[in-house]
Scaffold this motif. Structure first.
Motif, PDB file in Angstrom:
ATOM      1  N   ASN A   1       3.491   6.691   6.359  1.00 42.08           N
ATOM      2  CA  ASN A   1       2.762   6.027   7.454  1.00 42.08           C
ATOM      3  C   ASN A   1       2.699   4.512   7.221  1.00 42.08           C
ATOM      4  N   GLN A   2       2.447   4.116   5.988  1.00 43.84           N
ATOM      5  CA  GLN A   2       2.397   2.685   5.670  1.00 43.84           C
ATOM      6  C   GLN A   2       3.779   2.045   5.811  1.00 43.84           C
ATOM      7  N   PHE A   3       4.810   2.761   5.376  1.00 44.71           N
ATOM      8  CA  PHE A   3       6.173   2.234   5.495  1.00 44.71           C
ATOM      9  C   PHE A   3       6.575   2.057   6.963  1.00 44.71           C
ATOM     10  N   ILE A   4       6.179   2.999   7.792  1.00 42.13           N
ATOM     11  CA  ILE A   4       6.485   2.903   9.226  1.00 42.13           C
ATOM     12  C   ILE A   4       5.778   1.692   9.837  1.00 42.13           C
ATOM     13  N   THR A   5       4.532   1.477   9.452  1.00 38.87           N
ATOM     14  CA  THR A   5       3.786   0.302   9.929  1.00 38.87           C
ATOM     15  C   THR A   5       4.464  -0.982   9.480  1.00 38.87           C
TER      16      THR A   5
ATOM     17  N   HIS B   1       0.838  -1.202   0.000  1.00 33.25           N
ATOM     18  CA  HIS B   1       0.000   0.000   0.000  1.00 33.25           C
ATOM     19  C   HIS B   1       0.873   1.253   0.000  1.00 33.25           C
ATOM     20  N   GLY B   2       1.927   1.238   0.798  1.00 33.96           N
ATOM     21  CA  GLY B   2       2.841   2.373   0.834  1.00 33.96           C
ATOM     22  C   GLY B   2       3.508   2.625  -0.503  1.00 33.96           C
ATOM     23  N   LEU B   3       3.948   1.572  -1.163  1.00 31.93           N
ATOM     24  CA  LEU B   3       4.582   1.727  -2.475  1.00 31.93           C
ATOM     25  C   LEU B   3       3.589   2.265  -3.500  1.00 31.93           C
ATOM     26  N   SER B   4       2.357   1.822  -3.423  1.00 28.82           N
ATOM     27  CA  SER B   4       1.326   2.332  -4.324  1.00 28.82           C
ATOM     28  C   SER B   4       1.085   3.822  -4.082  1.00 28.82           C
ATOM     29  N   LEU B   5       0.987   4.205  -2.826  1.00 30.59           N
ATOM     30  CA  LEU B   5       0.803   5.625  -2.499  1.00 30.59           C
ATOM     31  C   LEU B   5       2.006   6.455  -2.934  1.00 30.59           C
TER      32      LEU B   5
END
Length: 182
Positions: free
Chosen positions: A128-132, A113-117
């Motif tokens: 935020n997704q990368f941190i998660t 999800h982070g890479l898509s964003l």
């Protein structure tokens, strides 16, 4: 909860490490490896039989499968009580982990999800997704837990995703002159 990022453990939210590698036979561990690395934590009984007993006649492979599942249920029931069917289901020719959280799957979901964003330019949300995802990653030593080709390929995918995520996020942090974080 099933953890493969770091030490292989199975537990609950309250007690995350009730069981580890030492609690399972080699075939039971390999079964977990197949299930965890399969889409939707589900694989066919036929696939399992071919993976573990490729030279056996179908009837003998089926008996071996039934014995393995019975022993696995007993092993799990010893720690989790009689509710094993709420987590491990054999139904209509498929074996599936249900009502389970697998840290590796959660990592792939957040990192993806982070890479898509990030591709869309939504860097705050991507961060935020990368941190998660990063919080879930402890280490990944697949050779100690699982040895099937499918599980090894899953491990490669996890490591590639981690590498891609780190490079993408690190580059952006560097661009923002946040060198320590990068």
């Amino acid at each position: 909860q099933i953890s493969v990022l770091g030490e292989f453990t199975i537990g609950t939210r309250q007690e995350p490490a009730l069981m580890g590698l030492q609690d399972f036979s080699l075939t039971q561990r390999e079964l977990f490896g197949l299930l965890i690395s399969s889409p939707h934590l589900r694989t066919s009984q036929e696939r399992i039989q071919l993976e573990f007993w490729p030279e056996s006649p179908p009837e003998r492979a089926r008996n071996s499968f039934d014995t393995m599942m019975s022993r696995l249920r007993k092993t799990l029931a010893a720690k989790f009580g009689g509710s094993v069917s709420h987590y491990l289901r054999v139904e209509k020719g498929f074996v599936q982990l249900i009502n389970c959280s697998v840290d590796a799957c959660e990592f792939l979901k957040s990192a993806g999800h982070g890479l898509s964003l990030a591709r869309q330019g939504y860097w705050w949300q991507a961060g935020n997704q990368f941190i998660t995802a990063r919080a879930l990653w402890k280490s990944y030593e697949l050779g100690e837990s699982f040895a099937s080709d499918q599980a090894l390929a899953f491990g490669d995918h996890l490591q590639d995703t981690m590498r891609t995520m780190c490079l993408k996020w690190g580059s952006k942090l560097f661009e923002l002159q946040r060198f320590d974080e990068a």
